[in-house]
Motif scaffolding. Structure first.
Motif: not given
Length: 101
Positions: A9-38
């Motif tokens: 929860v951030f500022d009263g809003s629920v942040i939904e779970f995502s299987d992938t997230v992009k940070n500084l150009g690198v796509v992280f997935d929930s299993g840290l396999s980096f398949r999506e990024h590759t």
């Protein structure tokens, strides 16, 4: 409003779970396999290589090498120690195939 303990929860809003997230150009997935990024990196690399192929007869070999290093190899040099070592052997061979191209 009742929140589950797994909710973020951030500022009263629920942040939904995502299987992938992009940070500084690198796509992280929930299993840290980096398949999506590759896959995205390979797609960018092949698209650039295909575009550059149309100019193969108009530029010298040293210039081709510099352009290739700056536009294609730089895709893999950025954070490669992070995702390349955690990738599967199949993904590593796909990356190697593009680098050999």
């Amino acid at each position: 409003m009742a929140y589950k303990t797994s909710d973020v929860v951030f500022d009263g809003s629920v942040i939904e779970f995502s299987d992938t997230v992009k940070n500084l150009g690198v796509v992280f997935d929930s299993g840290l396999s980096f398949r999506e990024h590759t896959i995205k990196t390979l797609s960018k690399g092949y698209a650039t290589l295909k575009y550059l192929y149309s100019f193969k007869n108009f530029i010298s070999s040293p210039i081709k090498w510099k352009i290739t290093c700056s536009l294609i190899m730089s895709l893999f040099n950025y954070c490669s120690p992070l995702y390349f070592t955690l990738s599967t052997k199949a993904m590593q061979s796909r990356v190697q195939k593009l680098q050999n191209s």
